[in-house]
Every structure is written in structure tokens, then in C-alpha cells.
Design an enzyme around this catalytic site. Structure first.
Site, PDB file in Angstrom:
ATOM      1  N   ASP A 240       0.839  -1.195   0.000  1.00  0.00           N
ATOM      2  CA  ASP A 240       0.000   0.000   0.000  1.00  0.00           C
ATOM      3  C   ASP A 240       0.879   1.252   0.000  1.00  0.00           C
ATOM      4  O   ASP A 240       2.080   1.208   0.320  1.00  0.00           O
ATOM      5  CB  ASP A 240      -0.906  -0.012   1.229  1.00  0.00           C
ATOM      6  CG  ASP A 240      -2.197   0.766   1.032  1.00  0.00           C
ATOM      7  OD1 ASP A 240      -2.292   1.542   0.053  1.00  0.00           O
ATOM      8  OD2 ASP A 240      -3.119   0.606   1.853  1.00  0.00           O
TER       9      ASP A 240
ATOM     10  N   ASP B 110     -10.760   2.023  -2.432  1.00  0.00           N
ATOM     11  CA  ASP B 110     -11.184   1.718  -1.071  1.00  0.00           C
ATOM     12  C   ASP B 110     -12.700   1.715  -0.935  1.00  0.00           C
ATOM     13  O   ASP B 110     -13.224   1.314   0.112  1.00  0.00           O
ATOM     14  CB  ASP B 110     -10.602   2.753  -0.094  1.00  0.00           C
ATOM     15  CG  ASP B 110      -9.133   2.499   0.211  1.00  0.00           C
ATOM     16  OD1 ASP B 110      -8.629   1.413  -0.124  1.00  0.00           O
ATOM     17  OD2 ASP B 110      -8.484   3.401   0.780  1.00  0.00           O
TER      18      ASP B 110
END
Length: 717
Positions: free
Chosen positions: A462, A532
Site C-alpha cells: 500500500d 477503497d
């Protein structure tokens, strides 16, 4: 026209012809040394290409200039358009001149054209590569300082200039967005003048994507749609800041410059140094519209870019929405047991397992297991996950550090920063300078040990913030701007080294969702967390934009709890599954709170996905009806390469009373074949499915959805 890629040359006219499966690209080196564009479109013979004039035209008056129609537009002479190459020499001279300096073909599919400046020590090499079996042509530029003194500053160094054929009008398709609302497809007429698409974030960004799609209109129509029309496209294989500049002149000429970096970022070349730009992948489809273009992109990325294209991605569970930062051996083991019982094949523990990490304020950079949560390290959890029959994965964020961490207290000089300026925190974290060799070596060291010592099968990498204060005060050569390029190269290098160290390791790319996606990322990872936002309706729109260029095989999608964390919307489980099934299926909810009926339905739907995922992940994608209006049907279809199977996924969030959707017309099926619907047992002629359509029999309720699996039962006679 042969399906093989080839490069041909006519020395008398200095014309080059690059031939792909269904298209051709021609260029010519003029007598005065300028590389000129000739053709990018349908098939031509070399003799036909020689006959064509260059696509650019001279100025109509003294108030206009050249520039459109060059293979790399440069700053110099009477060129007044945006330069792809702008150079500043040591004496302040900026103009560049072309002198042809020969060519090379290091292999049959690669062409290198060399040029020098008439006075200054700069060699420019234009690179071209064709790929057998696809219509992608790869372009790049290499710039070499051939002198012995003084720096040459590359003020702008793009990978290539593309010229489109003259048309009456052009239309631009591209993706815009925000965090949790990435890849929103926009398709608008292209205005005259210069249109600049860019990211200044150090990543590809959530706000834009480094690709464009162009189609053209003329007096006879000509606009493309999903199934018909010529389309041109380009995608930059670069995972950092980038810039695409379209130049549309009032006489309807169009060029595109594309390259890494953004305005004000320069490259200083010292004697003997070479700067090689990232590749620009270009693709033209003579017919087939936007759908045909997407399938061509998907085929190229699967066959020539993805590291393991033959693999079928597993069903994944991720712990983030269930436990947040509060991970422990006990709660992760419970979640793993529930996931395995549903048929999940890969269990990924997300943020919170390391250092002093109990929220997003602390711990980033301290990559050892949290002693309270994992007193014996991670190996007991890894062993339990493996015992349950699943692969074991971990979330990591190697490029970031919290100021509240042991790493930052020890090495505050490792982050991007300027002297005498505050260090802006976003999400309470700063960006580590991966351009520094010591930082990159540190990252590779702990990552490879983490994987080896804990038998890790999968990493979710990430990056939760963009660059700011992008300085490197102690850069040893005094050229701190290089960090914009070297950080990205180092990110790529660490990924490459990890994969070499651990051939079984699989990696998911993430940057707060879809903040870093491009062909260079896809070349090093196995799937992408594209947003997300897990709201099933929003995801249909995000996934629609993503698949314009990138294949479903790389598109991770989760089923999560309701009300949704981002939108607060509650959508039935079946619709959520069908939305996520259109890519690589994953789960992200708190399974310990699911009711028995939900767990049973989830188990059945996971089994359904496993029965068709080979079609979804490896088949051709047809976007039958786009998402958008919640009262309209949206649908996608996948067809195996041999057309023996097809899968249809359809969604109708809010049906209109008394107005059921019309039968859904399918695509990609051989017209004389017959297919059995494994859901109903019904037998259909393919021609009827494509001409009249398939009755979906959706219930007249909100959030209706279906999956249809068709299997061919008779080959054409």
C-alpha cells in the site's frame, strides 16, 4: 496481412513501416534529419507507405509554425506547439536541431533511430517495439550526454509524440476521480488548443490516469461507440508523476506528447549519462469501437505484461473492515476459520500487526510483529492459515513512516523534505525517499526476511499518501529532482528483487485504492486494489472505467458489510457478490457477525464464482450496458477464447414499475452455435442471443442481479 509483427525499411526514402497484427505505423526521416510521422492506422504495404506524404503540413503564414507531425516534437525553430523534448545547454541555448545518425535493429521487433544535435553533445534515440500477436506499439526515448564537460538540463523529456490523422473533429476519453471514486470515465469533445492531463503527486494518482482514448468524427459520421469505429489510445508505463499533452489545432490536426514527470521537474545529464524514458504503449483498432480497443489492451497486458497470466486468482479474505488496527492472533485465527469454511483460498491480515501500531498515528516503519498481539511472532498465525488450507498474506506500506516510530527517530533524514520547511503529514505519515540506495536496501532487507521467516505467500503493498516537500538535501550529486524518477525506479526494483527472491510470492498493488495503477505496476504485481470504496453500486462505475484499459484478471473487488463504510448504503448480499464477481472476488466483512443464512448464501456464491472465474479472469470482456443510472440495467459478458463458455453478470438497482428491461443482446458468440443456460437448463441459438437477446428474468425488486453461465453444446456445422 500476416498476424506477426514486423519492421520494414525503404532506404531510398528513409521510410520505416512497423506492422502489427491488424495495423501499421509509418515514419520517415526527412533529408534535413527530422523524424516525421506518416501513418498510424490500417494495414499498408511498404510501397504504399512510401507513397504517402508526412502527416504534418507547413505553416500557412508567418504567424504559424511547424510541430504537428514530428515523431518527437522539440523546442527550436518555428515550432510553437508544446515540445515533448525541451533542452537547456550550458550556455543557455534551448533550441534543438536534428541530425540523423543511423539506426539499429537489435532484434527483429525493435527499431532504434539515432540522432545528434548539430553542435551540442546530445544524442537522441527514438525507440520502437512491436509485439507479435497484438497491435500495441511501444515507444520510448533515450538521451545521452556525449560530451566531456558541463551539464545538459532536460527541462521536458517525454517518451514520444503521437500524431493522429486529420479529421473534422476529435473526442477524448479519459478517467478522472478522487479517493474512493477512482476511474470515472469521461468522454467529451476535445477542445482546440492544449489539453494537459497530469499527476503531480509522485504516483499516477486518484484524480487521473496515465492513459487516453481518442476517436474522430468527420462529415460522414465516424464517431466510435462500444462496438464500432476507429479508436486510438496510449498508456504510459510509469508509476509516478506524469503528463499527457494533447495539441488540437484549429485546422483539426492532433498530436499527443506523453511522459514521466510534471512541469518544473527537470533531469540534469552529466557527461556520459543517459536518461531513458519509460515506455509509452500505443494501440489503434481499425474497427470494433471502445469495446474492441479494451479487449485488445486486455489481450496485450495478459500476454506481454502480467507476470503470471496463466494463473487464476484465488478468492481472498482481508481482515481490515473486520478488525481495523486491533488485530491479534486470536481474532485473526477466528476470521481465518470462518473464511476457510466459506471456501476462501487466501487470507490476508491487514494493517495493525507490527510495531506500536494501534491506530494510524504510530508504528509505520517498525516492521516487527506487535509484541502484545503476536507474542510468538507471526509464524503461529501463518501456520494456522496454512493448516486451514489457505495461503497467507500480509499488508505492508514500505514507502511510509510515522514520525512516531523508532525508524523516524533514528533516521529523520530518510524522508522527503526541504531545509527550513515544515514536513507536511498526511494520515500522520511522511514519505520515505526510496531514491536513496540505503532506504531501498533497508526496505528490501526487511521485506525479504518477513516473507522468508513467516512463509508469506502474498503481500498487499500500500501507499497511503502522495509526495510533499519532495526534496533530498543531501543528494550526493546535487541533483535532488532525480528523486521524482529514482523513487519510482527503486519501487519497481524492490518489487523485482522480491519476486526473484521468492518465486511463489504474489503481490497486490494498492495506493489508498487506485492511486497507483499503470502497465509498469501490472508488470510486477498480480492484482490491483482499485478503490477503497466497496459500495457495490459505486464499484460498478469504478470497474467500468478501470476495464477501459486494464483486464478484469487484475481487478480486486470485495464483498463487505452493510451499511457500507464509505456510503452508508445497504445493498443485499447477492448484489454485492455479483458486483465483486466481475473481477477477482474477495471478502472483507466481519464474518464473525454474519448470520447463518448469510454465511450459507456466501458459501454458495463463492462456489458459483469458482465455477466461472476461469471465464471472467481469462475470457474476453464485452461491456453490454454501462452503469450509471440506478434505474437502468447494466451488464457485462465474458467469453472464453474458444467461445465454449460465456458468463453474463447483470444488475438492476431500482427497476421501473411496469417497465422490465428488454432482453439483453449478447456478443462474441459464433452465430451458428447453441448454448445451454446452466441456471435454467434452457437451450439457445447464439444468433437469437445476439439478435433478440437473453431474457434475464430479474425479480421486480430493488437491487436485482443475476449471473448466467452459458456452455456451448454444439459446434457450428
Amino acid at each position: 496481412m500476416s498476424g506477426s509483427a514486423a519492421i520494414a525499411h525503404d532506404p531510398a526514402t528513409r521510410t520505416w513501416l512497423l506492422t502489427t497484427r491488424a495495423t501499421c505505423y509509418a515514419l520517415r526521416v526527412a533529408e534535413h534529419g527530422v523524424p516525421l510521422h506518416v501513418h498510424w492506422g490500417g494495414p499498408l504495404s511498404l510501397a504504399q507507405a512510401v507513397e504517402l506524404p508526412p502527416s504534418g503540413v507547413g505553416p500557412r503564414s508567418s504567424f504559424e509554425g511547424f510541430g504537428i507531425g514530428e515523431e518527437l516534437t522539440v523546442d527550436g525553430g518555428n515550432r510553437y506547439g508544446p515540445p515533448a523534448l525541451r533542452v537547456r545547454f550550458a550556455d543557455g541555448t534551448r533550441a534543438l536541431t536534428w541530425q540523423a545518425a543511423g539506426h539499429e535493429q537489435p532484434d527483429p521487433a525493435t527499431l532504434l533511430l539515432h540522432f545528434t544535435d548539430s553542435h551540442y553533445p546530445l544524442r537522441t534515440t527514438l525507440g520502437y517495439r512491436v509485439h507479435a500477436g497484438t497491435d500495441v506499439i511501444e515507444r520510448w526515448t533515450a538521451l545521452t550526454h556525449t560530451g566531456t564537460a558541463d551539464e545538459i538540463v532536460l527541462v521536458r523529456a517525454d517518451s514520444a509524440t503521437l500524431s493522429l490523422p486529420p479529421r473534422d473533429d476529435y473526442r477524448l476519453s479519459h478517467a478522472v476521480g478522487l479517493w474512493a471514486a477512482e476511474t470515472q470515465l469521461k468522454r467529451d469533445p476535445l477542445p482546440f488548443g492544449e489539453t494537459v492531463l497530469t499527476s503531480r503527486t509522485g504516483t499516477t494518482s486518484h484524480q487521473a490516469q496515465p492513459w487516453v482514448i481518442l476517436d474522430a468524427g468527420d462529415a460522414d459520421g465516424g464517431w466510435a461507440d462500444e462496438t464500432h469505429g476507429q479508436v486510438w489510445s496510449a498508456a504510459l508505463a510509469w508509476s509516478g508523476s506524469w503528463q499527457l499533452t494533447l495539441h488540437h489545432t484549429p485546422d483539426n490536426r492532433l498530436s499527443l506528447n506523453a511522459g514521466a514527470g510534471h512541469d518544473a521537474v527537470t533531469v540534469a545529464l552529466r557527461p556520459g549519462e543517459t536518461h531513458t524514458t519509460p515506455s509509452l504503449l500505443t494501440l489503434h483498432t481499425p474497427d470494433g469501437g471502445f469495446g474492441g480497443l479494451s479487449r485488445a489492451w486486455h489481450a496485450h497486458l495478459r500476454t506481454a505484461v502480467l507476470p503470471h497470466p496463466e494463473e487464476t486468482r484465488p478468492v481472498l479474505y482481508n481482515s481490515w473492515e473486520a478488525t481495523g488496527f486491533s488485530v491479534t492472533l486470536e481474532n485473526q485465527s477466528r476470521l481465518a476459520a470462518h473464511a476457510a469454511a466459506l471456501g476462501v483460498e487466501l487470507f490476508v491480515m491487514d494493517d495493525g500487526w507490527f510495531g506500536g501500531r494501534r491506530d494510524d498515528h504510530a508504528g509505520l516503519g517498525d516492521w516487527t510483529p506487535h509484541p502484545g498481539a503476536f507474542p510468538d511472532g507471526l509464524r503461529p498465525l501463518a501456520d494456522e492459515v496454512h493448516r486451514l488450507g489457505m495461503a497467507f498474506g500480509l499488508w505492508v506500506e514500505p514507502e511510509m513512516v510515522n514520525p512516531d516510530s523508532e525508524l523516524y527517530r533514528a533516521r529523520p533524514d530518510w524522508v522527503l523534505h526541504f531545509p527550513h520547511r515544515d514536513r507536511t503529514e498526511l494520515r500522520h505519515q511522511l514519505v520515505l525517499n526510496f531514491a536513496r540506495p540505503d532506504v531501498a536496501e533497508w526496505a528490501h532487507g526487511w521485506l525479504t526476511r518477513l516473507v522468508a521467516e513467516n512463509d508469506v505467500d502474498y503481500l498487499k503493498w500500500d501507499m497511503n499518501r502522495p509526495f510533499s516537500e519532495a526534496g533530498w538535501p543531501d543528494e550526493p550529486s546535487g541533483r535532488s529532482d532525480r528523486l521524482w524518477f529514482d523513487h519510482v525506479r527503486s519501487y519497481h526494483s524492490v518489487l523485482d528483487r522480491l519476486r526473484a527472491d521468492h518465486p511463489r510470492l504474489r503481490i497486490e498493488a494498492c495506493s489508498g485504492g487506485g492511486g497507483r495503477v499503470d502497465p509498469a505496476v501490472l508488470a510486477r504485481t498480480d492484482q490491483v486494489w482499485i478503490s477503497d470504496n466497496t459500495d457495490a453500486a459505486d464499484r460498478l462505475v469504478i470497474q467500468h472505467g478501470y476495464t477501459q484499459i486494464y483486464p478484469a484478471r487484475t481487478m480486486a473487488a470485495w464483498v463487505t458489510d452493510v451499511p457500507n463504510q464509505q456510503t452508508g448504503r445497504s445493498i443485499p448480499l447477492r448484489f454485492r457478490f455479483h458486483s465483486a464477481m466481475s473481477g477477482v472476488l474477495g471478502l472483507g466483512g466481519d464474518l464473525t457477525r454474519w448470520q447463518p443464512a448469510e454465511l450459507k448464501e456466501a458459501e454458495q456464491l463463492i462456489a458459483e464464482y469458482k465455477a466461472v472465474r476461469h471465464v471472467i479472469q481469462h475470457g474476453e470482456l464485452f461491456r453490454l450496458r454501462p452503469p450509471g443510472d440506478l434505474q437502468a440495467l447494466s451488464a457485462v459478458q465474458y467469453v472464453t477464447p474458444d467461445a465454449s463458455e460465456s458468463v453474463v453478470l447483470a444488475w438492476l438497482p431500482q427497476p421501473r414499475f411496469g417497465l422490465p428491461p428488454a432482453p439483453l443482446r449478447l456478443s462474441g458468440l459464433p452465430p451458428e452455435s447453441r448454448y445451454r443456460d446452466l441456471r435454467t437448463g434452457a437451450l439457445h441459438h447464439a444468433r437469437n442471443l445476439t439478435e433478440r437477446g437473453l431474457d434475464l428474468a430479474l425479480p421486480p425488486t430493488d437491487w436485482a442481479s443475476t449471473l448466467v453461465h452459458l456452455v456451448r453444446v454444439q459446434d457450428p456445422s
